[in-house]
Design an enzyme around this catalytic site. Structure first.
Site: not given
Length: 293
Positions: A40, A154
């Site tokens: 991320s 993610d």
């Protein structure tokens, strides 16, 4: 004397700016980053550092106020996510030229999640920004990256602290920067020196109302669907991170409290970077004391 380190950078939204401060302190203390793995925001900062453009990126984010952050937020009514994510990636490309991961001066990998297959996707080759865009696609917030018929979100869903993905070299130190640590937060006296102006707060309120209109909640509910979903995902990621760090013991752990800043405080780059610097200095002091005994 330089000491080689394998660097692992966690996810955490805007708190990921703390990675910048931590990296700066590590370099200042003579550590040599020989490889990076990130999830991320850890993938975003790690990829830019690996490209050699971290200083230029820092200068840019320090120049952003709330309104400029909002202008980079391309809202959508798509059921796949509230933000397209194209504007911010296109703007970063103006600072960091496009390149392939395998051509970076520092070995790098970004971790994402293949959401249709429920498997971890590890990017060690191919377009750098495709890997970053895949890794930062927080479910319900950023739309997934569609690539070659797959949908990527993610990486923190499966591997929020990708210790097992960083490339190791003989004799290196394993260093983890966790910006979502469950440690208590001690607020600094110099925080909020420049609080948002009133008209900026109104803009934030407008965004909140927009989110509520897209994903409504009942008036008698204490928490809306949007917040509930994101809090649930965040709780899951932190638990996985805790278990990962229990299994893999880093030589040096730099911890930033999950309570320090919101995931969406992107206009607070200066304060968050400073938090990373302070956390790194504290960790290095403890590390030096431990190794000296």
């Amino acid at each position: 004397m330089l000491k080689d380190i394998a660097l692992v950078l966690s996810g955490g939204g805007a708190r990921g700016y703390a990675h910048i401060g931590a990296i700066k302190v590590l370099v200042q203390h003579g550590f040599n980053v020989t490889s990076i793995a990130g999830t991320s925001m850890g993938a975003l900062v790690g990829g830019i550092f690996a490209s050699g453009q971290l200083q230029q990126f820092e200068e840019w984010i320090l120049s952003l106020d709330i309104m400029e952050v909002l202008k980079l937020t391309d809202f959508s009514i798509s059921r796949k996510g509230l933000v397209k994510g194209k504007k911010v990636i296109d703007r970063i490309k103006q600072i960091v030229p496009e390149r392939n991961i395998e051509d970076l001066p520092v070995p790098f990998c970004a971790v994402a999640t293949d959401i249709m297959n429920g498997t971890e996707a590890v990017f060690t080759r191919g377009n750098l920004f495709d890997a970053i865009r895949a890794s930062i696609a927080v479910p319900t917030v950023f739309q997934p990256l569609e690539m070659d018929g797959q949908y990527y979100v993610d990486g923190g869903l499966l591997n929020p602290v990708p210790v097992n993905r960083v490339k190791r070299h003989e004799g290196d130190l394993l260093v983890v920067v966790n910006v979502s640590s469950p440690i208590p937060y001690e607020k600094r006296n110099d925080e909020n020196e420049h609080p948002p102006e009133r008209h900026h707060l109104k803009q934030i309120d407008l965004i909140q109302r927009k989110l509520n209109s897209i994903i409504p909640s009942r008036k008698d509910e204490d928490i809306g669907i949007f917040n509930l979903t994101n809090k649930s995902i965040g709780t899951m990621m932190r638990r996985i991170a805790d278990l990962t760090l229990e299994m893999h013991h880093p030589d040096l752990s730099i911890d930033i409290s999950k309570e320090s800043f919101s995931m969406y405080d992107f206009y607070k780059a200066k304060e968050i970077i400073k938090e990373g610097e302070l956390a790194a200095e504290k960790a290095l002091l403890q590390f030096a004391t431990y190794t000296a005994t």
